[in-house]
Design an enzyme around this catalytic site. Structure first.
Site, PDB file in Angstrom:
ATOM      1  N   THR A  75       1.291  -0.918   0.137  1.00 19.16           N
ATOM      2  CA  THR A  75      -0.099  -0.224   0.097  1.00 19.16           C
ATOM      3  C   THR A  75       1.024   1.254   0.015  1.00 19.16           C
ATOM      4  O   THR A  75       0.541   2.607  -0.875  1.00 19.16           O
ATOM      5  CB  THR A  75      -1.329   0.009   1.167  1.00 19.16           C
ATOM      6  OG1 THR A  75      -2.161  -0.852   1.081  1.00 19.16           O
ATOM      7  CG2 THR A  75      -2.024   1.144   1.857  1.00 19.16           C
ATOM      8  N   LYS A 103       6.306  11.703  20.787  1.00 19.37           N
ATOM      9  CA  LYS A 103       6.543  12.725  22.063  1.00 19.37           C
ATOM     10  C   LYS A 103       4.981  12.894  22.857  1.00 19.37           C
ATOM     11  O   LYS A 103       4.861  13.388  23.141  1.00 19.37           O
ATOM     12  CB  LYS A 103       6.598  13.472  21.772  1.00 19.37           C
ATOM     13  CG  LYS A 103       8.344  13.982  21.205  1.00 19.37           C
ATOM     14  CD  LYS A 103       9.016  14.647  19.915  1.00 19.37           C
ATOM     15  CE  LYS A 103       9.839  14.813  19.636  1.00 19.37           C
ATOM     16  NZ  LYS A 103      10.359  16.506  18.998  1.00 19.37           N
TER      17      LYS A 103
HETATM   18  C1  NCD Z   1      -3.627  -6.274   4.164  1.00 15.92           C
HETATM   19  C2  NCD Z   1      -3.895  -5.107   5.302  1.00 15.92           C
HETATM   20  O1  NCD Z   1      -2.912  -3.780   5.586  1.00 15.92           O
HETATM   21  O2  NCD Z   1      -5.167  -4.893   5.541  1.00 15.92           O
HETATM   22  N1  NCD Z   1      -2.147  -5.971   2.969  1.00 15.92           N
HETATM   23  C3  NCD Z   1      -2.129  -4.810   1.784  1.00 15.92           C
HETATM   24  O3  NCD Z   1      -2.913  -3.795   2.127  1.00 15.92           O
HETATM   25  N2  NCD Z   1      -2.260  -5.217   0.865  1.00 15.92           N
HETATM   26  C4  NCD Z   1      -3.461  -7.791   3.951  1.00 15.92           C
HETATM   27  C5  NCD Z   1      -3.244  -8.153   5.738  1.00 15.92           C
HETATM   28  O4  NCD Z   1      -1.759  -6.860   6.072  1.00 15.92           O
HETATM   29  O5  NCD Z   1      -3.028  -9.050   5.720  1.00 15.92           O
END
Ligand code: NCD
Length: 334
Positions: A75, A103
């Site tokens: 992401t 902090k």
């Molecule tokens: C997911 C999340 O962070 O919710 N990953 C992502 O954004 N691609 C899924 C996960 O962490 O399992």
């Protein structure tokens, strides 16, 4: 040489009257079918532009603050790549321990600070509802990149875009939308925010069948099922995949969210509940796809990766185009 057809991707002024200008993206509940068509249309054009020219100057001079209070690979880096492919730049804050958060600074104050420097803020935070709190504090657009076990709207958009690009076509090659599909969600449906958002988003389409396959303690929350049930969609819960695998068009596999368990003993009980392996996939359709938001741990065997139905790596790439579209939209350039 002057060209007679203006390129829509050359820099032009912000359109402050565009529907999405300045908007936050907090929950999939804010989208309707028309919005999805628009977003996916822009994402499709972004894909074409990346394939043709790689990087272009649509968001030149714009700055994104990428604020991550939880770990992220895809992401965070796809938002960075999206901004940079559009000619903008990024303030990355993923080591919150080096920022003033340690902090004791409140989320609202951190947001008010970052919006002095950036035009848009992408936020990932461990608490459900945090994106809405940030949006209340901010004048600039906030994009929710995952708020605890709540929602992950940009992931659901890229998941739906993936399904459309991979399966949303009739035999004649024309786009047929997302009707008449069976989508099976597998694994941690309780804590997995991606499935909470995806189930809600799919409820906008007609004749989609949603199967939820999970251990008893990781079932899809009732609240989500009630909301989804209001649409033209059928839902059913199972504990075993075997029965529903042959009818499945999209198998959406999730990681058991270890970090969300209150009792580590519960995690140990369910961590290996489902593993997708090539042998069992013999009963699945040839033209179905397997998706996963990633990261995977053990729930999909690496031996399945070379199967053409394994769509999870392609899914990541679709995410880049969707996030490019969203950034351009909230900044008034699409
Ligand atoms: C997911 C999340 O962070 O919710 N990953 C992502 O954004 N691609 C899924 C996960 O962490 O399992």
């Amino acid at each position: 040489m002057p060209t007679s057809s203006p390129n829509p991707y050359l820099p032009f002024g912000e359109n402050k009257h565009a529907d999405w200008y300045g908007k936050d993206i907090i929950s999939v509940k804010q989208f309707n079918r028309k919005d999805l068509e628009y977003i996916f249309g822009v994402a499709h054009e972004m894909r074409g532009m990346v394939e043709r020219v790689g990087t272009f100057d649509l968001l030149k001079g714009k700055i994104l603050a990428n604020l991550f209070y939880e770990p992220s690979t895809r992401t965070s880096s796809s938002f960075t790549a999206a901004m940079e492919r559009l000619g903008g730049s990024v303030i990355p804050i993923n080591e919150v321990k080096y920022s003033s958060v340690t902090k004791g600074e409140s989320l609202s104050d951190t947001i008010r600070t970052l919006e002095c420097y950036a035009d848009v803020i992408v936020l990932r935070h461990p608490e459900t509802g945090s994106a809405a709190i940030a949006a209340k504090a901010a004048k600039k657009p906030i994009i929710n990149a995952g708020d605890g076990i709540g929602e992950h709207p940009t992931q659901a958009l890229l998941d739906t875009f993936t399904i459309m690009e991979e399966l949303g076509r009739s035999s004649t090659g024309t786009r047929s939308g997302l009707e008449n599909l069976t989508v099976t969600m597998l694994g941690d449906l309780k804590y997995g925010r991606t499935v909470h958002s995806l189930a809600r988003l799919l409820s906008l389409f007609d004749n989609i069948k949603l199967n939820y396959v999970s251990p008893d303690i990781l079932k899809m929350p009732k609240e989500v099922m009630d909301e989804v049930g209001a649409g033209n969609i059928s839902q059913a819960e199972y504990s075993s995949l075997e029965k529903v695998l042959p009818e499945t068009d999209v198998l959406y596999v999730t990681r058991v969210q270890k970090e969300r368990f209150e009792d580590p003993a519960d995690y140990e009980k369910v961590k290996g509940a489902y593993v997708i392996e090539p042998g069992m996939m013999k009963t699945a359709k040839q033209n179905m796809i397997v998706m996963h938001p990633l990261p995977r741990v053990t729930e999909i065997s690496m031996d399945f990766d070379d199967d053409p139905r394994a769509a999870y790596f392609r899914q990541m790439e679709y995410g880049l185009y969707v996030r490019m579209a969203l950034l351009a939209m909230v900044l008034g350039k699409a």
